[in-house]
Design a protein around this motif. Structure first.
Motif, mmCIF file in Angstrom:
data_model
loop_
_atom_site.group_PDB
_atom_site.id
_atom_site.type_symbol
_atom_site.label_atom_id
_atom_site.label_comp_id
_atom_site.label_asym_id
_atom_site.label_seq_id
_atom_site.Cartn_x
_atom_site.Cartn_y
_atom_site.Cartn_z
ATOM 1 N N MET A 188 -45.887 14.559 39.084
ATOM 2 C CA MET A 188 -44.696 14.052 39.475
ATOM 3 C C MET A 188 -44.850 13.848 41.204
ATOM 4 O O MET A 188 -45.382 14.788 41.839
ATOM 5 C CB MET A 188 -43.457 14.678 39.038
ATOM 6 C CG MET A 188 -42.200 13.824 39.002
ATOM 7 S SD MET A 188 -42.587 12.144 38.035
ATOM 8 C CE MET A 188 -41.381 11.250 38.904
ATOM 9 N N ARG A 232 -38.671 12.159 36.077
ATOM 10 C CA ARG A 232 -39.909 12.548 35.362
ATOM 11 C C ARG A 232 -40.589 11.566 34.829
ATOM 12 O O ARG A 232 -39.961 10.767 33.696
ATOM 13 C CB ARG A 232 -39.413 13.779 34.640
ATOM 14 C CG ARG A 232 -40.783 14.602 34.139
ATOM 15 C CD ARG A 232 -41.395 15.300 35.262
ATOM 16 N NE ARG A 232 -40.626 16.784 35.584
ATOM 17 C CZ ARG A 232 -40.081 16.750 36.786
ATOM 18 N NH1 ARG A 232 -39.932 15.922 37.566
ATOM 19 N NH2 ARG A 232 -39.408 18.060 36.840
ATOM 20 N N ASN A 233 -41.846 11.199 34.951
ATOM 21 C CA ASN A 233 -42.531 10.281 34.330
ATOM 22 C C ASN A 233 -44.065 10.768 34.196
ATOM 23 O O ASN A 233 -44.902 9.947 34.274
ATOM 24 C CB ASN A 233 -42.423 8.935 34.771
ATOM 25 C CG ASN A 233 -43.179 7.840 34.063
ATOM 26 O OD1 ASN A 233 -42.933 7.984 32.915
ATOM 27 N ND2 ASN A 233 -43.627 6.757 34.759
ATOM 28 N N SER A 234 -44.333 12.157 33.986
ATOM 29 C CA SER A 234 -45.581 12.448 33.788
ATOM 30 C C SER A 234 -45.921 12.586 32.288
ATOM 31 O O SER A 234 -44.926 12.134 31.532
ATOM 32 C CB SER A 234 -45.554 14.020 34.380
ATOM 33 O OG SER A 234 -44.339 14.770 33.787
ATOM 34 N N ARG A 278 -47.900 16.953 29.054
ATOM 35 C CA ARG A 278 -47.303 17.237 30.229
ATOM 36 C C ARG A 278 -47.765 18.724 30.669
ATOM 37 O O ARG A 278 -48.135 19.547 29.771
ATOM 38 C CB ARG A 278 -45.901 17.227 30.124
ATOM 39 C CG ARG A 278 -45.449 15.757 30.034
ATOM 40 C CD ARG A 278 -43.890 15.642 29.815
ATOM 41 N NE ARG A 278 -43.235 16.235 30.635
ATOM 42 C CZ ARG A 278 -42.148 17.057 30.413
ATOM 43 N NH1 ARG A 278 -41.310 17.219 29.191
ATOM 44 N NH2 ARG A 278 -41.095 17.571 31.355
ATOM 45 N N ASP A 322 -43.585 20.473 36.317
ATOM 46 C CA ASP A 322 -43.397 19.353 35.166
ATOM 47 C C ASP A 322 -42.379 19.651 34.419
ATOM 48 O O ASP A 322 -41.058 19.262 34.406
ATOM 49 C CB ASP A 322 -44.609 19.046 34.634
ATOM 50 C CG ASP A 322 -44.645 17.748 33.919
ATOM 51 O OD1 ASP A 322 -43.622 17.199 33.741
ATOM 52 O OD2 ASP A 322 -45.674 17.329 33.257
ATOM 53 N N TYR A 323 -42.543 20.522 33.331
ATOM 54 C CA TYR A 323 -41.605 21.146 32.505
ATOM 55 C C TYR A 323 -40.666 21.913 33.269
ATOM 56 O O TYR A 323 -39.443 21.743 33.360
ATOM 57 C CB TYR A 323 -42.142 21.802 31.377
ATOM 58 C CG TYR A 323 -40.768 22.509 30.882
ATOM 59 C CD1 TYR A 323 -40.324 21.771 29.654
ATOM 60 C CD2 TYR A 323 -40.761 23.724 30.751
ATOM 61 C CE1 TYR A 323 -39.477 22.562 28.683
ATOM 62 C CE2 TYR A 323 -39.699 24.453 29.789
ATOM 63 C CZ TYR A 323 -39.013 23.748 29.148
ATOM 64 O OH TYR A 323 -38.089 24.438 28.327
ATOM 65 N N THR A 373 -40.473 20.750 40.318
ATOM 66 C CA THR A 373 -41.478 20.997 41.390
ATOM 67 C C THR A 373 -40.720 21.673 42.577
ATOM 68 O O THR A 373 -39.670 22.070 42.628
ATOM 69 C CB THR A 373 -42.014 19.424 41.869
ATOM 70 O OG1 THR A 373 -40.519 18.945 42.545
ATOM 71 C CG2 THR A 373 -42.268 18.796 40.694
ATOM 72 N N GLU A 418 -38.388 19.882 44.473
ATOM 73 C CA GLU A 418 -37.095 19.650 43.796
ATOM 74 C C GLU A 418 -36.373 20.891 43.640
ATOM 75 O O GLU A 418 -34.936 20.632 43.787
ATOM 76 C CB GLU A 418 -37.472 19.192 42.114
ATOM 77 C CG GLU A 418 -37.921 18.003 41.813
ATOM 78 C CD GLU A 418 -38.285 17.752 40.292
ATOM 79 O OE1 GLU A 418 -38.575 16.610 40.079
ATOM 80 O OE2 GLU A 418 -38.664 18.661 39.916
ATOM 81 N N ILE A 442 -35.523 11.236 32.800
ATOM 82 C CA ILE A 442 -36.543 12.081 32.447
ATOM 83 C C ILE A 442 -37.096 11.436 31.049
ATOM 84 O O ILE A 442 -36.544 11.081 30.013
ATOM 85 C CB ILE A 442 -36.405 13.358 32.492
ATOM 86 C CG1 ILE A 442 -35.367 13.887 31.231
ATOM 87 C CG2 ILE A 442 -36.111 14.178 33.589
ATOM 88 C CD1 ILE A 442 -34.951 15.193 30.980
ATOM 89 N N ILE A 449 -37.009 19.232 30.128
ATOM 90 C CA ILE A 449 -37.589 19.965 31.253
ATOM 91 C C ILE A 449 -36.639 21.344 30.962
ATOM 92 O O ILE A 449 -35.915 21.412 30.123
ATOM 93 C CB ILE A 449 -37.243 19.330 32.469
ATOM 94 C CG1 ILE A 449 -35.781 19.199 32.556
ATOM 95 C CG2 ILE A 449 -38.005 18.121 32.604
ATOM 96 C CD1 ILE A 449 -35.289 18.464 33.965
#
Length: 807
Positions: free
Chosen positions: A117, A144-146, A153, A158-159, A162, A165, A185, A189
């Motif tokens: 991300m 979130r777009n992984s 993922r 990610d979950y 970061t 973040e 998302i 997460i």
């Protein structure tokens, strides 16, 4: 201006998870917006679930249109830092949203590369303090777009949040006393931080909303719309709380973490996996205890339960009556808006069994209904009807669906954790609802080594079942052939080469055919050097059409991805729209999808995707509806009805079946890895993972189904006769066409084996697969009758398009 169906659907799907001090709807319209997704709003997922927004919209812009005043300094900061949107969709120089040009092979190597991300920008403290002087309320939009196709993922960054973040969240919560978090998302997460900061007053699940979603969210923030979405999945407190946490491979970069047969004491060779450096597996040890079935049965704490969602108003739910007839039970529930805002509530009906011979989950969703918009003080009686047959469970020892002797209690509520007793039925003897044959069982070589989760025993051994020759309650082989009598007569004089050429897609069967400047043969030639087939579709791309023989009245049909759009814009994705719990809106959405397909001359929409949310790291959860098979099935059925009943378009549900892990689902020729083997009990397979497909066949009349790449208990799905013929056709009476997923020439099923198993069209096909089929015929692995049958089925479904007047 009239709202689009896409915006209406998102409005009813957005879930309000937290709303302390009734911070929402916004009273003060001055807000500080933070997070890159406020401007770089994520409208779609990746892979075949990708779509490009054709509208120049973002969340910040839509909020401003509705009178929310964004703090100017932060707005300028984010606007000046915005990257070119196209960079988000380009991998190795290829635009991955241009999926119509991607056929197979190397495409999966690209999709299979994990893309982390973005990094959130560091906000200068002076800028943050100036924003605080402007307002005490911040909206932090978390994007979130992984993950995606061929790529699950990751946990770290990610979950879990970061590092950038975490830093931004800490900064925001220290400066602003009122923080609203918007979750833009594509999957679940870790949310433990929500309760760690007292400043976080509200949390809103937006999901991946398509290009109309920003306007829907803005209307909810301002109070123009009252949120009524309910979670179609459970949100646990941490990743380790999910019952699948230890039985799911997600990190391709860590070779030693890939779960294989050896991790479970199993023998790869005995399971038919030989000649590979690794033979991945994903063992469904949780068995029937998926999602809320696990959390509620084992009394596990969750952050937000299945079916949960808040409103700006409150409702009183009162079960009024249970009426039992011979084949059906009806529940009447009185719903009263006891708050101060007009709003909608979703009533959910759960079943809880006791005293049955088979163990059951604590609760299972069996029905639901949504109220109309109720004014404060207004009441509505909601009726939910369920069939007695739908109370039956699958019993492996007798290979039957049985309504077992025991107590069946029903509960009404607005989440799986908030329910009221609504009535009970005492079943005094076993009733066999449907007789089957044991299919797709755990392989005998694995039985002694595998245990699955049990509420009664903690863990229990998997049972061995010998296949018996009892007939199922379905169509016999001769009856199925009788349905195709005219088509079988039509193809009896076709040559073997003509039949083989019609059992594949039209195109070269190589990766990126539409990008290639090098001419490749797209079919085989007859004795005179003429192509046996052609593409006569007006717009269909090679690799995405079936072959035509116009001289025989056979014309091409055009298949197109995907669940989030067909090139006319970005639609809201399945994970979000399932939260609407609104059957009428789902059908209206299907009608809109059908209209868009019709505009683009698409004959077969490669959707809906009806695999289940088994693990929060699955890279395609955004593309799948729910962890619950019943909710998934109803949502898919309603959408399918909207598409097929109003347009000359057919749907193609996918991925049949048990494709809940993307990591090495189709193996890797480059690394010599076998396709992942999904190992699970027959009961879990039938009650959970096959159920949505069965509902689509039974209740929506689908004509196409797409098989998956993975193995199921040791056999590739596309080459699995138990799956593609015995269950799908003999038990469920499916009379349509089975197509493979868009593979290539490495680990996926051999074209001849696929046809023998019951696949009718191998995609993307082309000369390489035609040669496989002809070789299988020479080796007597398939017969002429097999080929005639598959082509006859294609001709049968082609008749469905004749009324469309385009083919």
């Amino acid at each position: 201006m009239k709202k689009s169906i896409f915006q209406e659907l998102v409005e009813e799907s957005i879930v309000l998870l937290k709303n302390e001090e009734q911070i929402l709807p916004l009273k003060e319209k001055k807000v500080a917006f933070l997070g890159r997704a406020q401007i770089e709003t994520i409208f779609s997922g990746n892979g075949s679930g990708a779509s490009k927004s054709l509208a120049n919209k973002n969340l910040l812009c839509e909020c401003e249109k509705r009178g929310i005043c964004a703090e100017a300094g932060l707005k300028q900061f984010y606007t000046s830092h915005q990257k070119n949107e196209s960079e988000k969709f380009v991998i190795d120089g290829i635009d991955i949203t241009n999926v119509e040009n991607m056929n197979c092979g190397f495409m999966y190597e690209i999709f299979g590369k994990y893309q982390p991300m973005w990094t959130e920008y560091h906000i200068p403290e002076q800028l943050m303090q100036k924003a605080r002087e402007f307002t005490d309320t911040a909206v932090f939009v978390l994007g979130r777009n992984s993950g995606g196709e061929e790529c699950d993922r990751h946990i770290k960054g990610d979950y879990e949040l970061t590092e950038s973040e975490k830093e931004l969240l800490e900064q925001v919560c220290c400066v602003f006393p009122h923080v609203i978090v918007v979750l833009n998302i594509n999957g679940m997460i870790d949310m433990q931080w929500v309760n760690a900061y007292s400043a976080i007053k509200a949390v809103v699940f937006l999901g991946i909303p398509g290009e109309e979603g920003c306007g829907a969210l803005a209307d909810i923030l301002t109070g123009a719309v009252n949120p009524s979405g309910k979670l179609s999945f459970s949100m646990a407190e941490s990743f380790k709380d999910y019952p699948t946490a230890e039985n799911f491979t997600w990190n391709k970069e860590q070779e030693d973490e890939i779960l294989t047969y050896e991790n479970y004491g199993l023998d790869a060779k005995a399971n038919g996996s030989t000649g590979y450096t690794k033979s991945p597996v994903t063992v469904y040890q949780e068995d029937i205890y998926l999602g809320y079935r696990y959390f509620d049965t084992f009394r596990k704490q969750v952050l937000y339960p299945f079916g949960y969602g808040m409103s700006y108003t409150s409702f009183t739910i009162l079960p009024k009556e249970m009426k039992q007839e011979k084949e059906e039970v009806e529940f009447i529930t009185e719903v009263t808006n006891s708050g101060n805002y007009a709003g909608k509530e979703t009533i959910q009906l759960y079943l809880s069994c006791s005293g049955t011979e088979s163990e059951k989950p604590e609760k299972e969703l069996k029905g639901f209904a949504k109220t109309r918009l109720l004014a404060p003080g207004e009441k509505q009686n909601i009726s939910i009807r369920i069939s007695m047959q739908d109370l039956a469970g699958y019993v492996e020892t007798s290979a039957s669906y049985i309504l077992e002797k025991g107590k069946y209690q029903f509960f009404i509520g607005n989440s799986s954790r908030e329910t009221i007793f609504a009535g009970e039925i005492q079943i005094r003897e076993d009733y066999v609802i449907k007789k089957c044959v044991n299919r797709l069982c755990v392989q005998n070589c694995n039985v002694e080594h595998l245990q699955v989760l049990s509420a009664r025993e903690g863990r229990k051994k998997v049972r061995m079942h010998e296949k018996k020759k009892e007939e199922t309650d379905g169509l016999k082989e001769q009856e199925r052939y009788d349905l195709l009598r005219d088509e079988m007569e039509q193809v009896k004089n076709f040559s073997i080469e003509q039949l083989a050429a019609l059992c594949v897609g039209y195109g070269p069967g190589i990766p990126f055919a539409a990008f290639s400047k090098q001419e490749q043969p797209e079919t085989i030639l007859d004795g005179q050097g003429n192509p046996l087939t052609k593409n006569d579709h007006p717009v269909g791309a090679k690799g995405y059409v079936s072959p035509a023989m116009p001289e025989k009245g056979i014309h091409s049909i055009f298949y197109k991805d995907g669940p989030a759009g067909v090139g006319t814009g970005a639609w809201p994705t399945a994970m979000l729209i399932s939260c609407a719990f609104n059957k009428e809106l789902w059908e209206a959405f299907g009608n809109a999808v059908g209209a868009e397909c019709e505009k683009k001359a698409v004959d077969v929409w490669l959707a809906p995707a009806v695999n289940l949310h088994r693990n929060p790291l699955c890279g395609r959860n955004f593309e799948y509806f729910s962890e619950d098979p019943y909710l998934t099935g109803i949502c898919a059925v309603q959408i399918t009805k909207g598409v097929q009943e109003n347009h000359p378009v057919r749907v193609c549900p996918k991925h049949f079946a048990v494709n809940e892990q993307e990591t090495y689902r189709r193996g890797s020729a480059k690394k010599r890895y076998d396709a992942v083997d999904s190992i699970l009990t027959e009961r879990a397979l039938r009650e959970l993972y096959l159920k949505p497909f069965e509902m689509l066949v039974r209740d929506a009349g689908v004509s196409f189904i797409m098989t998956s790449f993975n193995k199921i208990n040791g056999v590739l799905a596309a080459g699995n006769r138990d799956l593609c013929t015995h269950i799908l056709r003999e038990e469920w009476n499916f009379d349509g066409v089975v197509v493979t997923d868009w593979g290539d020439m490495d680990i996926v099923a051999d074209g001849g084996d696929a046809v023998a198993a019951g696949n009718d069209i191998v995609m993307p096909g082309g000369p390489p697969v035609i040669r496989q089929i002809l070789q299988a015929y020479q080796e007597r692995r398939i017969t002429r009758k097999d080929l005639e049958r598959s082509v006859a089925r294609l001709l049968h479904v082609l008749k469905l398009f004749e009324k469309g007047e385009r083919i």
